[in-house]
Design a protein around this motif. Structure first.
Motif, short mmCIF file in Angstrom:
data_model
loop_
_atom_site.label_atom_id
_atom_site.label_comp_id
_atom_site.label_asym_id
_atom_site.label_seq_id
_atom_site.Cartn_x
_atom_site.Cartn_y
_atom_site.Cartn_z
N VAL A 23 0.83 -1.55 0.00
CA VAL A 23 -0.01 -0.16 0.26
C VAL A 23 0.63 1.47 0.21
CG1 VAL A 23 -1.71 1.32 1.56
CG2 VAL A 23 -1.83 -1.45 1.66
N ALA A 26 2.74 5.37 -4.79
CA ALA A 26 2.77 5.40 -6.04
C ALA A 26 2.46 3.85 -6.13
CB ALA A 26 4.08 4.63 -5.51
N ALA A 27 0.65 3.94 -7.10
CA ALA A 27 0.76 2.83 -7.49
C ALA A 27 1.24 2.01 -8.46
CB ALA A 27 -0.67 2.94 -8.57
N GLY A 29 1.98 -3.04 -9.29
CA GLY A 29 1.81 -4.16 -9.10
C GLY A 29 2.22 -5.36 -8.32
N SER A 33 6.30 -5.45 -7.29
CA SER A 33 6.41 -4.92 -5.95
C SER A 33 7.22 -6.14 -5.66
CB SER A 33 4.90 -4.21 -5.56
OG SER A 33 4.32 -3.99 -6.02
N ARG A 54 9.00 1.64 1.85
CA ARG A 54 7.84 0.73 1.94
C ARG A 54 8.51 -0.68 3.07
NH1 ARG A 54 3.65 -0.41 -3.09
NH2 ARG A 54 2.88 1.85 -2.92
N ARG A 295 -2.57 4.97 5.14
CA ARG A 295 -2.45 5.43 3.50
C ARG A 295 -3.55 5.35 2.85
NH1 ARG A 295 2.66 2.09 3.18
NH2 ARG A 295 1.99 1.08 5.40
N LEU A 296 -4.42 4.81 3.17
CA LEU A 296 -6.15 4.47 2.54
C LEU A 296 -6.80 5.11 2.48
CD1 LEU A 296 -6.54 0.56 3.00
CD2 LEU A 296 -5.41 1.57 1.12
N PRO A 299 -4.18 9.20 1.24
CA PRO A 299 -2.95 8.90 0.39
C PRO A 299 -1.67 9.52 0.35
CG PRO A 299 -4.94 8.00 -0.80
CD PRO A 299 -4.87 8.67 0.70
N ASP A 300 -2.16 10.79 -0.08
CA ASP A 300 -1.21 11.88 0.04
C ASP A 300 -1.25 13.02 0.64
OD1 ASP A 300 -1.40 11.02 -2.93
OD2 ASP A 300 -1.61 12.68 -3.91
N GLU B 193 7.17 8.61 -2.46
CA GLU B 193 7.10 7.08 -3.50
C GLU B 193 6.60 8.05 -5.43
OE1 GLU B 193 4.92 4.12 -2.56
OE2 GLU B 193 5.29 4.22 -0.46
N ARG B 194 5.68 8.21 -4.97
CA ARG B 194 5.54 9.54 -6.38
C ARG B 194 6.46 10.14 -7.53
NH1 ARG B 194 0.05 11.38 -5.66
NH2 ARG B 194 -0.84 9.44 -4.71
#
Lengths: 329, 260
Positions: A23, A26-27, A29, A33, A54, A295-296, A299-300, B193-194
């Protein structure tokens, strides 16, 4: 004691640890990951995110949670008081004060161990003070009142130090030191906290038998060969190392040490020695879950960890006081 | 209402005269005034002008009195003209206007074009239009000589707390003029992260203040260690529209050449 409890808790912690790794803003996969984390394969940026951003965050969630859960269980066992908790009795706030002083005086920059060392010192002084004021026979009320005084003083001094700092950003970080966060920590923080948390955990693990004997009362415990003075010293030192190490890198995260031992106590048959490892795992699960949730939810933004643990923990605390009302009055 | 109109008229008629006593309340107008004012014309500058972290002329500022932007201390200096920024010291500016002091406000310089414009505007306000035009022309010539075609290495502006500067800002245009491509189109908060996903080759950070803060620890995160370069720091030269902007561009340009 329920035999399946520890393995079940360990599985829960492992699942939350893996979720925490997946999580983030940055999305990424799932496959990408994991390949980056384990094998260092794929885009360099992804490897950096997984290994440098992370992984330390998940490790710190695990370590800080385990430390707070363990410290809470040990304090409750020693004081035989269900309201004892590092956050509520001012230990975390005092550790934060020590950390802030080490940072603002430059000691933390001069020596890596100065930051957790100062936090340990702050935590140690406050635990010793509260244990002395509340006394081994002290009621819940004395303990909580002493804790409120220590918390308020430590929080005020923390705010004072940060407001007097020449750094324009320092004052806005009062929130971090009071609520805690794991955002943007690095492996450096993991290594700084690890020795303190390990030492504290080992110290408290050694108190299990003493705490069990103490459930029979002090005289009975002494007749069973428990050295109460040594038990008290070990406990104060262990709690100080755990809370100091955790707070130095993550700020003061409250209520973990209150909620977790309570939920788990009936499941371990109310034996303090069995509650210690269970609470460590439970604390790790709670902080990892809270850190995933922050974070959910946002997120930012750096939503503070303590916000979530307090939303869960404070009503719980009220519920406990409700139940203890007769004894408090 | 009538009083306000009368004051505005007074202000209007005074505009043509050359102010003899000028006080500046804003770091950027401080430095332009120090560059452009006639000897003895500038009475006081803001305290920030003496701070080497934000001012390119801390030494020169020692020759002037300083103000902290309080209306009282400014009024007591009996200025004919007060230079202020449009965003800062609002209450002071309003109060000074009500007391009949002529206040000229200057917007934040958010592009390279605005640098020369502001040099001319401050020059005109001081009655030193010629000096202002000369400084602006020198700046424009210097900029034309330095400007590099963009499309070079990707870079990011990354400040305390994870704030990044977008393309439409003075820092963003400095980056572009030095030949870097800014990874962030718009400014704002950018999680670490971004930023890493954008894979910049260089990260330009802000200067650190004394004491310590988590906010400033972020650009020093070990994950960015490979992206930090000597000299890639947005220092006092990046703050205001001053000749120092050219040396910031030149410094970054040398860094770009070293990278390519």
């Amino acid at each position: 004691m329920n035999r399946a409890l520890l393995p079940a808790l360990a599985a829960l912690v492992a699942a939350l640890f893996c979720t925490s790794l997946l999580v983030g803003p940055a999305a990424l996969g799932l496959g990408e990951s994991l390949a980056a984390l384990v094998g260092g394969e794929g885009r360099e940026a992804v490897v950096l995110i997984m290994r440098e951003v992370r992984l330390p965050r998940a490790l710190l969630g695990l370590m800080v949670g385990a430390a707070l859960g363990l410290a809470g269980a040990a304090l409750q066992g020693f004081l035989r008081n269900p309201l004892a908790e590092p956050g509520l009795i001012g230990t975390s706030a005092s550790a934060a004060l020590g950390a802030v002083i080490a940072l603002q005086t430059g000691a933390a920059a001069a020596h890596a161990l100065a930051l957790p060392g100062a936090a340990l010192l702050g935590a140690g002084v406050s635990v010793a003070l509260v244990v002395a004021v509340a006394g081994p026979r002290g009621g819940a009320l004395t303990l909580i009142l002493a804790g409120i005084a220590v918390s308020a003083l430590a929080a005020a001094l923390t705010a004072l130090v940060l407001n007097l700092s020449p750094n324009p950003f320092a004052a806005s970080e009062i929130v971090f030191w009071m609520m805690g966060s794991l955002a943007d920590r690095s492996m450096l923080h993991v290594w700084v906290a690890a020795p303190f948390l390990l030492a504290g955990a080992l110290a408290l693990a050694a108190t299990g038998r003493g705490l069990d004997a103490l459930t029979l009362g002090e005289d009975a415990a002494e007749s069973l060969g428990v050295n109460l003075t040594r038990l008290r010293l070990t406990l104060v030192g262990g709690v100080a190392a755990l809370v100091g190490g955790a707070t130095a890198v993550a700020g003061a995260v409250g209520f973990v040490g209150l909620v977790v031992p309570h939920i788990l106590r009936p499941l371990v048959g109310a034996r303090p020695s069995a509650l210690l490892p269970a609470s460590a795992l439970g604390g790790a699960a709670m902080v990892l879950a809270a850190d995933i949730a922050v974070r959910l939810v946002a997120p930012d933004r750096d939503l503070k960890l303590g916000v979530l643990t307090a939303i869960v923990g404070a009503p719980f605390f009220l519920h406990l006081i409700w139940r203890l009302r007769a004894r408090l009055a | 209402m009538a009083v306000a109109a009368a004051l505005a008229l007074c202000g209007g008629s005074a505009r043509a005269e050359i102010p003899a006593r000028v006080v500046s309340l804003n770091l950027c107008t401080d430095q332009l005034a120090m560059l452009l004012a006639a000897p003895g014309q500038l009475v006081a500058v803001s305290y920030l002008a003496r701070d080497p972290r934000s001012s390119t002329m801390p030494g020169a500022a020692m020759a002037y009195d300083i103000t902290y932007g309080q209306a009282e201390e400014v009024f007591l200096r009996e200025p004919d003209l007060v230079l202020a920024g449009t965003y800062t010291t609002r209450a002071t500016v309003d109060l000074l206007r009500r007391l009949g002091v002529r206040v000229e406000e200057f917007p934040v310089v958010d592009s390279l074009d605005a640098v020369a414009r502001q040099m001319r505007a401050v020059g005109a306000a001081l009655g030193r239009a010629e000096a202002g035009a000369r400084l602006a022309a020198e700046f424009e010539a210097g900029l034309a000589a330095l400007r590099t075609a963009d499309g070079g290495p990707r870079a990011a502006l990354y400040y305390a707390n994870g704030w990044t500067g977008g393309r439409a800002s003075l820092a963003g245009e400095i980056l572009a003029a030095a030949g870097f491509e800014n990874v962030a189109a718009a400014g704002g908060l950018m999680p670490l992260e971004r930023l890493l996903l954008e894979a910049p080759e260089v990260v330009v950070t802000g200067e650190r203040y004394p004491g310590a803060s988590r906010a400033e620890d972020l650009p020093d995160h070990p994950a960015l260690a490979g992206l930090r370069r000597e000299g890639a720091v947005a220092d006092a030269e990046w703050v205001c529209g001053l000749p120092g902007v050219l040396s910031a561009i030149a410094r970054l340009g040398r860094l770009r050449e070293a990278l390519e």
